[in-house]
Design an enzyme around this catalytic site. Structure first.
Site, short mmCIF file in Angstrom:
data_model
loop_
_atom_site.label_atom_id
_atom_site.label_comp_id
_atom_site.label_asym_id
_atom_site.label_seq_id
_atom_site.Cartn_x
_atom_site.Cartn_y
_atom_site.Cartn_z
N THR A 1 -9.06 0.23 -0.39
CA THR A 1 -8.36 1.51 -0.47
C THR A 1 -8.59 2.15 -1.84
O THR A 1 -8.74 3.37 -1.94
CB THR A 1 -6.86 1.32 -0.17
OG1 THR A 1 -6.74 0.74 1.13
CG2 THR A 1 -6.11 2.63 -0.19
N GLU B 1 -4.71 -0.36 -9.87
CA GLU B 1 -4.34 -1.77 -10.00
C GLU B 1 -4.65 -2.42 -8.67
O GLU B 1 -3.91 -2.26 -7.71
CB GLU B 1 -2.88 -1.88 -10.39
CG GLU B 1 -2.54 -3.18 -11.07
CD GLU B 1 -2.06 -4.23 -10.09
OE1 GLU B 1 -2.92 -4.79 -9.37
OE2 GLU B 1 -0.86 -4.47 -10.05
N CYS C 1 0.08 -9.45 -6.82
CA CYS C 1 -1.30 -9.23 -7.28
C CYS C 1 -1.72 -10.29 -8.29
O CYS C 1 -2.81 -10.83 -8.19
CB CYS C 1 -1.47 -7.81 -7.83
SG CYS C 1 -0.16 -7.28 -8.91
N GLY D 1 -2.87 -1.57 -4.88
CA GLY D 1 -3.17 -2.00 -3.51
C GLY D 1 -4.52 -2.68 -3.46
O GLY D 1 -4.97 -3.28 -4.44
P1 NDP Z 1 -3.72 -1.05 1.12
O1 NDP Z 1 -4.50 -0.97 -0.13
O2 NDP Z 1 -4.27 -0.38 2.32
O3 NDP Z 1 -2.23 -0.49 0.88
C1 NDP Z 1 -1.71 -0.10 -0.37
C2 NDP Z 1 -1.16 1.32 -0.29
O4 NDP Z 1 -2.24 2.24 -0.05
C3 NDP Z 1 -0.18 1.54 0.86
O5 NDP Z 1 0.84 2.45 0.47
C4 NDP Z 1 -1.07 2.17 1.91
O6 NDP Z 1 -0.35 2.88 2.86
C5 NDP Z 1 -1.90 3.08 1.05
N1 NDP Z 1 -3.13 3.57 1.68
C6 NDP Z 1 -3.83 3.03 2.69
N2 NDP Z 1 -4.96 3.76 2.94
C7 NDP Z 1 -4.94 4.78 2.06
C8 NDP Z 1 -5.84 5.87 1.78
N3 NDP Z 1 -6.96 6.03 2.47
N4 NDP Z 1 -5.53 6.71 0.80
C9 NDP Z 1 -4.41 6.54 0.06
N5 NDP Z 1 -3.52 5.54 0.27
C10 NDP Z 1 -3.79 4.67 1.25
O7 NDP Z 1 -3.46 -2.59 1.40
P2 NDP Z 1 -3.05 -3.33 2.76
O8 NDP Z 1 -1.60 -3.11 2.98
O9 NDP Z 1 -3.98 -2.97 3.87
O10 NDP Z 1 -3.31 -4.85 2.36
C11 NDP Z 1 -4.64 -5.36 2.37
C12 NDP Z 1 -4.81 -6.36 1.26
O11 NDP Z 1 -4.70 -5.71 0.00
C13 NDP Z 1 -3.77 -7.46 1.22
O12 NDP Z 1 -4.08 -8.48 2.10
C14 NDP Z 1 -3.82 -7.88 -0.22
O13 NDP Z 1 -4.88 -8.79 -0.39
C15 NDP Z 1 -4.15 -6.58 -0.97
N6 NDP Z 1 -2.97 -5.95 -1.55
C16 NDP Z 1 -2.82 -6.00 -2.91
C17 NDP Z 1 -1.71 -5.48 -3.50
C18 NDP Z 1 -1.53 -5.54 -4.99
O14 NDP Z 1 -0.39 -5.65 -5.46
N7 NDP Z 1 -2.59 -5.44 -5.76
C19 NDP Z 1 -0.63 -4.87 -2.73
C20 NDP Z 1 -0.89 -4.81 -1.31
C21 NDP Z 1 -2.03 -5.35 -0.77
P3 NDP Z 1 0.10 2.13 4.20
O15 NDP Z 1 0.66 0.79 3.82
O16 NDP Z 1 1.13 3.05 4.70
O17 NDP Z 1 -1.14 2.02 5.03
#
Ligand code: NDP
Length: 469
Positions: free
Chosen positions: A225, A243, A277, A221
């Site tokens: 986060t 990652e 990503c 993510g």
């Molecule tokens: P997040 O990092 O918030 O989401 C990824 C996962 O983390 C989701 O399952 C989310 O849950 C979960 N999460 C959120 N907050 C917490 C926490 N405090 N503790 C544990 N888990 C948590 O990304 P976003 O969806 O907000 O996207 C923001 C940006 O991140 C995007 O614009 C993109 O640039 C990047 N991103 C990168 C990814 C990758 O593949 N590397 C994938 C997704 C996003 P929930 O969705 O339920 O909030």
């Protein structure tokens, strides 16, 4: 309206609250996803903890056979799950879309089933023999994102259970249903408690990753986060595979045949509408080749059918959610306001989070669309004059997940590739991951690797048996 459930101990768990999940292409309802409570998280972790003792004792061969059975379940249900992915996540059934995601799920399950990590004699002489065993860590907390919800869940689940851990996974609140359904189906062939789910928003993710009885965290993510998860892990001291996002640069070397590389560049940047990503997020092209590369990419972009991914003719779908849609729009608007050339292609439907395929020219390092991860279908194309300048540009950001070099001359490409600061540097391809090849970020793109033997090691802890002869 269909109501979906979490799975704990191989059973569906009733939830008091639910959220409605909408199709990002049409706005139609897909169904109700459960919202877990903190006490549900505790129940899932305790269940996984109890199941782990037995699962660790199961023979290595039986673990491998079980994972082969998981492969069959994925194959048998791949069309059902692909359609759910398309309706929930948005990527089309066709092209490199949801059927492709299901093929990846199968491949990333088959490979760990075939790999072994036997004990290794690390030292031996007349007096002693030291044998390194790889033992499970225990309970793995997996946090999956919304861009490749099933494939990334599989990356987290399969190596973990292959090595004798049990798993509690939380899908993203944006895309829980397909993942919950995949887990329900997989659980038909797994012993109860080996694979469990909780669902809800980031608060439930935080409850899971800060649980004191977690032994390993797998996270994909955002960087923000990721940092929160590192802080949360101080209660359990669980090691983390992080990652995080990237801002991958691609460099086209001077004189490269633009038509030969256009398709690779196009999908390298626009795979899953750029919500990947390791997509190309910044394209550096030598001044002398700029027109040829932009023309070749434009020709491809204007031929791409955009629309609801359930229609098999469409190859480009919507953005997954409103947050991401607004983020990409904002970055393109910023570029436009700063005098960049915004080239938009394709006819987009009136409903849903659709954006046109966009190339942005007359743009430089330092502008937001270059420096911030767009995670969407808007590619900045930046002119460079010298290779040293292009390499410096590619390396100037904190992100270091992937990078690529595009060239007719592979020797020259390799000389540039070794200068790029990224976990993987591809040559004449981008994002070409493989289940046998370790994948992970450098710099702020995270730490630890997934896939292959290195990925299996990451879900174990070393235990040395040292024998005095
Ligand atoms: P997040 O990092 O918030 O989401 C990824 C996962 O983390 C989701 O399952 C989310 O849950 C979960 N999460 C959120 N907050 C917490 C926490 N405090 N503790 C544990 N888990 C948590 O990304 P976003 O969806 O907000 O996207 C923001 C940006 O991140 C995007 O614009 C993109 O640039 C990047 N991103 C990168 C990814 C990758 O593949 N590397 C994938 C997704 C996003 P929930 O969705 O339920 O909030």
């Amino acid at each position: 309206m269909q109501t979906y459930s979490n799975s704990v101990n191989g059973q569906a768990v009733e939830a008091a609250d639910h959220q409605e999940i909408l199709n990002p292409a049409t706005g139609d309802s897909i169904g109700l996803a459960p919202i877990s409570t903190e006490s549900d998280v505790g129940f899932a972790v305790n269940t996984a903890r109890k199941a782990q003792l037995n699962w660790a004792r199961v023979s290595d061969q039986e673990k491998r056979d079980t994972i082969v059975r998981v492969t069959r379940v994925l194959e048998e249900n791949s069309e059902y799950l692909a359609e759910l992915i398309t309706r929930e996540q948005g990527k089309p059934l066709s092209g490199p879309g949801s059927r492709f995601e299901m093929q990846a799920c199968v491949g990333w399950t088959q490979v760990p089933a075939a790999l072994e990590l036997p004990p290794e004699i690390v030292y031996e002489d007349e007096e002693r023999k030291d044998v390194l065993h790889r033992v499970p860590l225990g309970v793995v907390a997996a946090i999956a994102p919304w861009n490749w919800p099933l494939m990334i869940a599989i990356w987290q689940i399969i190596p973990s259970i292959r090595m004798g851990n049990t798993v509690v996974i939380k899908p993203s609140e944006y895309t829980p249903i397909a993942t919950l359904e995949m887990v329900r189906l997989i659980n038909q062939v797994l012993p109860p408690g080996v694979l469990n789910t909780v669902s809800g928003d980031g608060r439930i993710g935080a409850a899971l990753t800060s649980h004191p009885d977690i032994d390993k965290i797998m996270f994909t993510g955002s960087e923000a986060t990721g940092r929160r998860i590192i802080e949360a892990s101080t209660r359990s001291l669980a090691p983390i595979t992080l990652e995080l996002g990237g801002n991958d640069a691609a460099i086209v070397l001077p004189g490269t045949d633009a038509d030969a590389i256009a398709e690779g560049l196009f999908w390298g940047a626009f795979l899953n509408m750029g919500q990947t990503c390791a997509c190309i997020k910044r394209l550096y092209v030598h001044d002398s080749d700029y027109e040829a590369v932009v023309n070749a990419l434009s020709n491809l972009a204007q031929q791409m059918p955009i629309g609801d991914g359930m229609d098999e003719k469409n190859l480009i779908g919507p953005l997954q959610n409103e947050m991401q849609y607004n983020k990409v729009k904002d970055l393109v608007a910023d570029a436009r306001a700063n005098g960049c050339e915004v080239m938009e292609f394709g006819t987009i439907p009136d409903t849903g989070y659709f954006l046109p395929l966009t190339l942005v020219g007359n743009i430089r390092d330092g502008q937001r669309l270059v420096d911030e991860e767009q995670f969407g279908p808007a590619l900045p194309v930046i002119r460079y004059q010298s290779l040293d300048e292009a390499v410096a540009s590619a390396n100037r950001l904190d992100a270091g997940l992937g990078a690529s070099v595009w060239a007719d001359d592979l020797e020259q490409a390799q000389q540039v590739a070794v200068r790029l600061e990224a976990g993987t540097v591809w040559i004449n391809q981008h994002g070409a991951i493989h289940p046998m090849v370790p994948f992970g970020g450098n710099k702020a793109s995270g730490y630890g690797v997934e896939f292959g033997l290195e990925g299996l090691k990451a879900v174990t802890q070393p235990r040395v048996i040292s024998i005095k002869k």
